[in-house]
Design an enzyme around this catalytic site. Structure first.
Site, short mmCIF file in Angstrom:
data_model
loop_
_atom_site.label_atom_id
_atom_site.label_comp_id
_atom_site.label_asym_id
_atom_site.label_seq_id
_atom_site.Cartn_x
_atom_site.Cartn_y
_atom_site.Cartn_z
N ASP A 210 0.83 -1.20 0.00
CA ASP A 210 0.00 0.00 0.00
C ASP A 210 0.87 1.26 0.00
O ASP A 210 1.86 1.35 0.74
CB ASP A 210 -0.89 -0.02 1.25
CG ASP A 210 -1.90 1.11 1.25
OD1 ASP A 210 -2.69 1.16 0.30
OD2 ASP A 210 -1.90 1.92 2.20
N GLU A 271 1.66 -0.61 -5.02
CA GLU A 271 0.66 0.39 -5.36
C GLU A 271 1.41 1.72 -5.31
O GLU A 271 1.58 2.31 -4.25
CB GLU A 271 -0.49 0.40 -4.36
CG GLU A 271 -1.60 1.33 -4.80
CD GLU A 271 -2.16 2.22 -3.71
OE1 GLU A 271 -3.23 2.79 -3.93
OE2 GLU A 271 -1.52 2.39 -2.65
#
Ligand code: TEU
Length: 545
Positions: A210, A271
């Site tokens: 993330d 990401e």
């Protein structure tokens, strides 16, 4: 170091599971591991190689689980660690790999580390794990920099010191409940390697990272230059002192060594909201991550020239570092692509609920887009519900919205709940087999024809199209990892061949076109009017030898 003899991930199709909204086994209206375990055979039958599960850890859920209070335990809403271990074994038994979601940029403000930091003094080791700074101005009353949170408002919050006086400020690129960690602190570096190992030792095959481009901040903490957007600002991100700083790569080199130390090497995907293809590809250099998401493709308009440029730039940049490209159309943060493609040109990415949508057009294009996605060289990611043809729900009643963006923006941005509505599985009324209780977000009655049950066995359904495309992709030697060659085509048409003997063609013009020469039609996004014509907003896979 073991070198993988089977780089399965180079061609993999990964299905994203947003566990809160996938399937609820306990009946409390919130999806959970029991529900996911029950539906594993559905995913295996769909034909995906792996599933990526959004954060399932203990969390106060201030941001859909991206505020983690304990990285080694499962949130009671979802189940138990024992159940997670069973799920991993069951998935492997069905030939499906498991990718988890690691959140290393920030913890929850309820994480024991942050509680300890608040209780400790400025300058302490406990505060050193986060980004605490004195304020500016009179009495330190102004935030240390002008950085803004991605979810609106300042990226800094002032704390009250244990003695009751107004004190330092801490950085949070997202909500105040998500304090940013300080990756200059060796204890932080070590802790995350141990967390990765904890899950790898339980059989997990990889992690999605993330906010992978955010971990390292410019240690000068400069104010943003006037010409820079406050948050992610293409194409300048690495000039932003919080994004895409060179220091992140050292972290990923260490993580890669950890992955490669396993007999079955584990994989990592970032990401990273980085739009320059060369800078993005740096995350997948040979000694770094395996894959990274490609948000340029996700955000592209329904326009052949724009898509072709992104495809070319992507393939060139990733080939240069020897990594496979990845392709994705939707996820839990973005407006579902069926809706984007049904909006007026130029308004694809407008705020939820602000522009009209033609769902029939969007559906036609989403079918064609699926064939493009799955024919491009590299790996592909499918977001839960893409295979059912779900659209963005833009009219969730205000009082039901849960995304912190809604509150943080002073009700200016409705946020991301519309792509997180629980899946319709069966029956003709909400909750459509998702739960025996009241789903945490309301489902629309209009999804009754889109349940997995209704679509199974229907040759015209989106689900049948995905199953068929995934079956062909698995069997066809031309698909997955590799290269493509563009074919001459009319304007607004994408046509490319892949060896051996495969052509994909997508008609984004407003006129029917002739199919190029071929021996067989392998698959079309919808039935074709005759053997030689491809209508607008249709795609076809052709055998050419
Ligand atoms: O998203 C990172 C990110 O940059 C998002 O803010 C994105 O720009 C935005 O959601 C687009 O609307 C990741 C997660 O995917 C997201 O769900 C989390 O909220 C965020 O990190 C914080 O952990």
């Amino acid at each position: 170091m073991t070198v993988s003899s089977d780089p399965w991930w180079r061609s993999a199709v990964v299905y994203q599971v947003y566990p809160r909204s996938f399937a609820d086994g306990s009946g409390d209206g919130v999806g959970d591991l029991a529900g996911l375990r029950e539906r594993l055979p559905y995913l295996a039958a769909l034909g995906v190689d792996a599933i990526w599960i959004n954060p399932w850890y203990v969390s106060p859920q201030a941001d859909g689980g991206y505020d983690v209070a304990d990285y080694r335990a499962i949130d009671p809403d979802f189940g138990t660690l024992a159940e997670a271990e069973t799920l991993i074994t069951e998935a492997h038994g069905l030939g499906v790999k498991i990718i988890l979601d690691i959140v290393p940029n920030h913890t929850s403000d309820q994480h024991p580390w942050f509680r300890a930091a608040l209780a400790a003094a400025p300058g302490s080791a406990e505060r050193g794990r986060y980004v605490f700074r004195p304020g500016r101005g009179r009495g330190g009353a102004e935030p240390p920099t002008n950085w803004r949170s991605s979810f609106s408002g300042s990226a800094w919050t002032r704390v009250t010191e244990p003695d009751g006086t107004p004190g330092e400020w801490y950085l949070h690129l997202f909500t105040p409940e998500q304090p940013d960690l300080n990756w200059q602190d060796p204890g932080v570096v070590q802790e995350f390697e141990e967390i990765l190992r904890f899950w790898f030792d339980r059989g997990v095959d990889g992690f999605r990272i993330d906010v992978a481009h955010g971990l390292v901040k410019d240690q000068q903490f400069p104010d943003l230059p006037a010409d820079l957007e406050p948050t992610t600002a293409p194409p300048y991100e690495h000039r932003h002192p919080a994004w895409d700083q060179d220091g992140v790569h050292e972290i990923y080199r260490r993580w890669r060594r950890l992955c490669d130390s396993y007999a079955e090497p584990r994989i990592l995907i970032s990401e990273a909201w980085v739009f320059d293809p060369e800078r993005l590809a740096r995350y997948t250099r040979a000694d770094e991550l395996h894959q990274t998401f490609n948000f340029n493709f996700l955000m592209a308009p329904w326009e052949a020239a724009a898509m072709r440029k992104i495809i070319d730039d992507t393939l060139r940049a990733f080939a240069a570092v020897g990594a496979p490209a990845t392709w994705v159309l939707s996820n839990h943060d973005m407006i579902r692509h069926l809706t984007r493609y049904g909006r007026p040109p130029g308004q694809e990415l407008a705020q939820v609920g602000t522009v009209p949508v033609d769902l029939e057009l969007g559906t036609r294009r989403a079918r064609a887009a699926a064939l493009l996605l799955l024919a491009l060289p590299g790996g592909a990611y499918v977001y839960q519900g893409d295979e059912l043809g779900l659209w963005e729900i833009e009219d969730i009643p205000n009082e039901r919205l849960r995304d912190p963006i809604w509150q943080r923006s002073g009700h200016q941005r409705r946020g991301r709940d519309g792509c997180r509505v629980p899946l319709p599985w069966s029956g003709s009324e909400p909750p459509f087999g998702f739960s025996s209780g009241d789903p945490w977000l309301p489902q629309p009655q209009s999804w009754r024809s889109l349940t997995a049950e209704a679509q199974t066995g229907d040759p015209a359904s989106m689900l049948t199209l995905y199953r068929e495309a995934l079956r062909l992709r698995r069997d066809h030697p031309a698909l997955g990892d590799g290269t493509l060659t563009w074919l001459p085509a009319p304007p607004d048409v994408l046509a490319f061949s892949r060896d051996p003997g495969f052509t994909c063609i997508l008609n984004q013009s407003s006129d029917p076109i002739d199919l190029p020469s071929h021996t067989d039609l392998l698959l079309s996004s919808s039935p074709l009017p005759n053997a030689t014509t491809l209508p607008p907003d249709h795609a076809a896979w052709l055998r050419t030898s």
